[in-house]
Design an enzyme around this catalytic site. Structure first.
Site, short mmCIF file in Angstrom:
data_model
loop_
_atom_site.label_atom_id
_atom_site.label_comp_id
_atom_site.label_asym_id
_atom_site.label_seq_id
_atom_site.Cartn_x
_atom_site.Cartn_y
_atom_site.Cartn_z
N GLY A 15 9.05 2.86 8.20
CA GLY A 15 9.11 2.62 6.75
C GLY A 15 8.04 3.22 5.87
CB SER A 21 5.16 2.96 2.09
OG SER A 21 6.06 3.87 1.55
CB ILE A 22 3.99 -2.43 2.72
CG1 ILE A 22 4.10 -2.98 1.28
CG2 ILE A 22 3.25 -3.42 3.61
CD1 ILE A 22 5.06 -4.14 1.10
CB ILE A 95 13.61 -0.91 7.17
CG1 ILE A 95 12.81 0.01 8.09
CG2 ILE A 95 14.95 -0.28 6.77
CD1 ILE A 95 13.41 0.15 9.49
CE1 TYR A 150 8.91 -11.19 -4.10
CE2 TYR A 150 11.24 -11.25 -4.70
CZ TYR A 150 9.91 -11.34 -5.05
OH TYR A 150 9.57 -11.59 -6.35
CE1 TYR A 160 13.69 -8.07 -3.80
CE2 TYR A 160 14.87 -9.54 -2.33
CZ TYR A 160 13.93 -8.56 -2.53
OH TYR A 160 13.24 -8.06 -1.46
P1 NAI Z 1 9.19 1.64 0.47
O1 NAI Z 1 10.28 2.15 -0.40
O2 NAI Z 1 7.94 2.42 0.53
O3 NAI Z 1 9.72 1.38 1.96
C1 NAI Z 1 11.08 1.11 2.28
C2 NAI Z 1 11.40 1.98 3.47
O4 NAI Z 1 12.69 1.73 4.02
C3 NAI Z 1 11.37 3.49 3.11
O5 NAI Z 1 10.41 4.16 3.89
C4 NAI Z 1 12.77 3.95 3.43
O6 NAI Z 1 12.85 5.30 3.85
C5 NAI Z 1 13.14 2.96 4.56
N1 NAI Z 1 14.57 2.96 4.83
C6 NAI Z 1 15.59 2.79 3.97
N2 NAI Z 1 16.77 2.91 4.60
C7 NAI Z 1 16.49 3.13 5.92
C8 NAI Z 1 17.27 3.32 7.10
N3 NAI Z 1 18.62 3.31 7.04
N4 NAI Z 1 16.64 3.53 8.28
C9 NAI Z 1 15.29 3.54 8.35
N5 NAI Z 1 14.50 3.37 7.27
C10 NAI Z 1 15.08 3.17 6.08
O7 NAI Z 1 8.88 0.17 -0.10
P2 NAI Z 1 8.06 -1.08 0.48
O8 NAI Z 1 7.90 -1.99 -0.66
O9 NAI Z 1 6.88 -0.62 1.24
O10 NAI Z 1 9.12 -1.76 1.46
C11 NAI Z 1 8.85 -2.14 2.78
C12 NAI Z 1 9.41 -3.52 3.06
O11 NAI Z 1 8.68 -4.48 2.29
C13 NAI Z 1 10.89 -3.70 2.69
O12 NAI Z 1 11.52 -4.50 3.67
C14 NAI Z 1 10.78 -4.46 1.38
O13 NAI Z 1 11.96 -5.19 1.09
C15 NAI Z 1 9.60 -5.36 1.71
N6 NAI Z 1 8.99 -6.03 0.55
C16 NAI Z 1 8.63 -5.30 -0.55
C17 NAI Z 1 8.13 -5.93 -1.66
C18 NAI Z 1 7.82 -5.15 -2.89
O14 NAI Z 1 7.71 -5.75 -3.96
N7 NAI Z 1 7.63 -3.85 -2.80
C19 NAI Z 1 7.90 -7.40 -1.69
C20 NAI Z 1 8.25 -8.07 -0.46
C21 NAI Z 1 8.79 -7.39 0.61
#
Ligand code: NAI
Length: 270
Positions: A15, A21-22, A95, A150, A160
């Site tokens: 991810g 990205s986290i 993801i 979340y 959401y």
């Molecule tokens: P991000 O957009 O940087 O990361 C999401 C990742 O999911 C991306 O790297 C993307 O390429 C990957 N992804 C999407 N479809 C995919 C697939 N079919 N196969 C493999 N990878 C796939 O954003 P973030 O925020 O770092 O998200 C990481 C996690 O944190 C997610 O589960 C998100 O829901 C969760 N999260 C995020 C919050 C926020 O406010 N940003 C709050 C709480 C949880």
């Protein structure tokens, strides 16, 4: 400051799309704490190329895997064990994606094919990563698997949309598989429920800025940034949390325990 908490540990981090990205922050911290790991993302994300910068910095490799494909996940574990020279000690599932959210569909007008995609990408992929790991016997005893969630899993945040169902399912899988894998191999499985964070996935939700600010005002410690979330992930990957499993752990500056804050009261007064 690093504590060598992951010295000798081998991991898979999914991810990481860009610096926001986290997962990107988790990779930087895991490296600093002495881990070796591989990075993975969907083939379409790899084409952006950013992840290669991170791989270079972490002296590691990137393995493409669509998290909805069991075949891709099998390949991911097999290649990771080859590259790292043994079984895996930690896995980060970071993801999430909802076509309905991305395309601005109202909750009363969801496209059900997309809804299924939301669940598959954002939650069932977690089960797939666990089931494949079990079948390949790819994880060491006391390995730690973490997925990011979340609070919309418990409470309603209208924008959401179907991601709320995905997060509820994700947390439920952590409990069900946590029981199974704990009993079979002492593997730990948890979710971290993170504050709103300004990433590509986060800011893709409409009204994000408003609920980012609202959560910040409600939380005594303020919103937790991605770097701090990464620190928390590291503690869960480390041996210091060997008996923590099947939990949804809030990493949100106190938001989840709040009713109202003085700051919000101040805003509401005429
Ligand atoms: P991000 O957009 O940087 O990361 C999401 C990742 O999911 C991306 O790297 C993307 O390429 C990957 N992804 C999407 N479809 C995919 C697939 N079919 N196969 C493999 N990878 C796939 O954003 P973030 O925020 O770092 O998200 C990481 C996690 O944190 C997610 O589960 C998100 O829901 C969760 N999260 C995020 C919050 C926020 O406010 N940003 C709050 C709480 C949880």
């Amino acid at each position: 400051m690093a504590y060598n908490l992951l010295a000798g540990k081998k991991g898979i981090i999914t991810g990481a799309l860009d610096e926001k990205s986290i997962a990107w922050q988790v990779a930087l911290k895991a490296k600093a704490e002495g881990a070796t790991f591989v990075l993975s993302n969907a083939p379409v994300a790899l084409r952006m190329g950013k992840i290669n910068e991170l791989a270079q910095h972490c002296q590691t490799e990137v393995i493409g895997a669509d998290a909805t494909s069991v075949e891709d996940i099998e390949n991911l574990y097999k290649k990771s064990m080859e590259i790292l020279g043994g079984k895996i000690d930690f896995v980060l599932h970071s993801i999430g994606m909802s076509p309905n959210v991305r395309k601005g569909k109202e909750y009363g007008d969801l496209n059900y094919e997309w809804f299924m995609k939301t669940l598959d990408i954002s939650a069932i992929s977690f089960h797939k990563m666990l089931q494949v790991a079990e079948k390949l016997d790819a994880l060491n005893e006391y390995a730690s698997v973490v997925a990011l969630s979340y609070i919309a899993a418990q409470r309603t945040f209208p924008d959401y949309s179907d991601m709320a169902q995905a997060k509820a399912l994700l947390e439920s899988i952590a409990r069900s598989y946590g029981e199974r894998y704990g009993r079979l191999k002492k593997v730990r499985i948890n979710t971290i429920s993170q504050s709103p964070t300004k990433t590509t996935a986060g800011t893709g939700v409409s009204g994000f800025d408003a609920f980012f600010e609202y959560a910040n005002m409600m939380s005594p410690l303020g919103n937790a940034p991605a770097e701090a979330c990464a620190d928390y992930c590291i503690t869960l990957f480390s041996d210091l949390t060997r008996y923590v499993t099947m939990q949804n752990l809030y990493h949100d500056g106190g938001f989840s325990s709040m009713g109202i804050s003085p700051e919000i009261v101040g805003k509401m007064q005429p």
